[in-house]
Design a protein around this motif. Structure first.
Motif, PDB file in Angstrom:
ATOM      1  N   ILE A 121       0.874  -1.174   0.000  1.00  0.00           N
ATOM      2  CA  ILE A 121       0.000   0.000   0.000  1.00  0.00           C
ATOM      3  C   ILE A 121       0.910   1.222   0.000  1.00  0.00           C
ATOM      4  O   ILE A 121       1.918   1.263   0.707  1.00  0.00           O
ATOM      5  N   LYS A 122       0.552   2.237  -0.801  1.00  0.00           N
ATOM      6  CA  LYS A 122       1.398   3.434  -0.910  1.00  0.00           C
ATOM      7  C   LYS A 122       0.549   4.700  -0.919  1.00  0.00           C
ATOM      8  O   LYS A 122      -0.676   4.651  -1.101  1.00  0.00           O
ATOM      9  N   VAL A 123       1.220   5.831  -0.724  1.00  0.00           N
ATOM     10  CA  VAL A 123       0.568   7.127  -0.835  1.00  0.00           C
ATOM     11  C   VAL A 123      -0.002   7.235  -2.252  1.00  0.00           C
ATOM     12  O   VAL A 123       0.645   6.853  -3.221  1.00  0.00           O
ATOM     13  N   SER A 128     -10.180   1.908  -0.516  1.00  0.00           N
ATOM     14  CA  SER A 128     -10.666   0.554  -0.808  1.00  0.00           C
ATOM     15  C   SER A 128      -9.500  -0.437  -0.900  1.00  0.00           C
ATOM     16  O   SER A 128      -9.654  -1.608  -0.544  1.00  0.00           O
ATOM     17  N   GLN A 129      -8.336   0.020  -1.353  1.00  0.00           N
ATOM     18  CA  GLN A 129      -7.160  -0.854  -1.418  1.00  0.00           C
ATOM     19  C   GLN A 129      -6.666  -1.200  -0.011  1.00  0.00           C
ATOM     20  O   GLN A 129      -6.239  -2.329   0.240  1.00  0.00           O
ATOM     21  N   ILE A 130      -6.727  -0.227   0.900  1.00  0.00           N
ATOM     22  CA  ILE A 130      -6.337  -0.479   2.292  1.00  0.00           C
ATOM     23  C   ILE A 130      -7.282  -1.504   2.900  1.00  0.00           C
ATOM     24  O   ILE A 130      -6.859  -2.477   3.510  1.00  0.00           O
ATOM     25  N   ILE A 131      -8.584  -1.283   2.704  1.00  0.00           N
ATOM     26  CA  ILE A 131      -9.595  -2.167   3.289  1.00  0.00           C
ATOM     27  C   ILE A 131      -9.491  -3.578   2.714  1.00  0.00           C
ATOM     28  O   ILE A 131      -9.595  -4.557   3.451  1.00  0.00           O
ATOM     29  N   SER A 132      -9.228  -3.712   1.418  1.00  0.00           N
ATOM     30  CA  SER A 132      -9.103  -5.058   0.850  1.00  0.00           C
ATOM     31  C   SER A 132      -7.832  -5.751   1.346  1.00  0.00           C
ATOM     32  O   SER A 132      -7.784  -6.972   1.419  1.00  0.00           O
ATOM     33  N   THR A 133      -6.832  -4.981   1.736  1.00  0.00           N
ATOM     34  CA  THR A 133      -5.577  -5.562   2.238  1.00  0.00           C
ATOM     35  C   THR A 133      -5.633  -5.855   3.734  1.00  0.00           C
ATOM     36  O   THR A 133      -5.219  -6.927   4.175  1.00  0.00           O
ATOM     37  N   TYR A 134      -6.117  -4.895   4.521  1.00  0.00           N
ATOM     38  CA  TYR A 134      -6.072  -5.015   5.981  1.00  0.00           C
ATOM     39  C   TYR A 134      -7.424  -5.294   6.634  1.00  0.00           C
ATOM     40  O   TYR A 134      -7.495  -5.531   7.829  1.00  0.00           O
TER      41      TYR A 134
END
Length: 179
Positions: A121-123, A128-134
């Motif tokens: 995950i990056k700036v 939604s990418q954070i939620i799908s990862t964590y």
């Protein structure tokens, strides 16, 4: 459980107010949150940014990131001697250990898309990418800024926080809670 959530909200506000001003997260700020069954369990191995992980030595940081743009030394009552290694887009804070001049990483902050979390995950990424990862977690809203916070308590209290502005990750902050 309510106390833990309130403590996280208070600590998140404190962290956000400090921006890039050096500020360790201390045990008095109680960075933790009520367990969310939808959030994945984050382990200490997943807490790192730009190849730098919590607890590694200053020499290891320099091996990974190279020579810092600036080095600052200071003293903080809750921690003792602190060294800050500043690079373009990433700041690494280290605390002195039991042996003099032996510093280890206790917090990492980036505002550059050049540096990713262990999970890539990056700036600039979307929430939604954070939620799908964590996993799904409560989103704290502070005006035009939102925060997604993930905490661990074992083996040491620590956390991974994402600041969201204009629908994208603006900053990533990874830390140990210091006593």
């Amino acid at each position: 459980m309510k106390f833990r959530t309130i403590s996280l909200a208070i600590a998140t506000v404190i962290i956000s107010l400090t921006s890039y001003i050096h500020h360790p997260v201390t045990a008095n700020e109680q960075i933790s949150q009520a367990p969310n069954p939808q959030a994945q369990k984050i382990t200490i191995e997943r807490l790192g940014i730009g190849g730098v992980k919590l607890g590694i030595s200053e020499a290891q940081v320099k091996k990974i990131l190279g020579k810092p743009v600036k080095i600052e030394n200071s003293f903080m009552a809750a921690i003792g001697k602190v060294r800050t290694l500043k690079y373009t887009g990433i700041t690494i804070d280290l605390a002195e250990g039991v042996k003099p001049q032996q510093f280890t990483v206790y917090q990492i902050k980036t505002n550059s898309p050049k540096y990713t979390t262990v999970d890539k995950i990056k700036v600039g990424d979307k929430p939604s990418q954070i939620i799908s990862t964590y996993g799904k977690n409560d989103i704290l809203q502070e005006g035009k800024v939102s925060r997604l916070n993930y905490a661990i308590e074992e083996p040491s209290p620590a956390g991974l926080n994402f600041t969201i502005k204009n629908g994208k990750v603006a900053e990533i902050f990874c830390f140990y809670v210091m006593n």
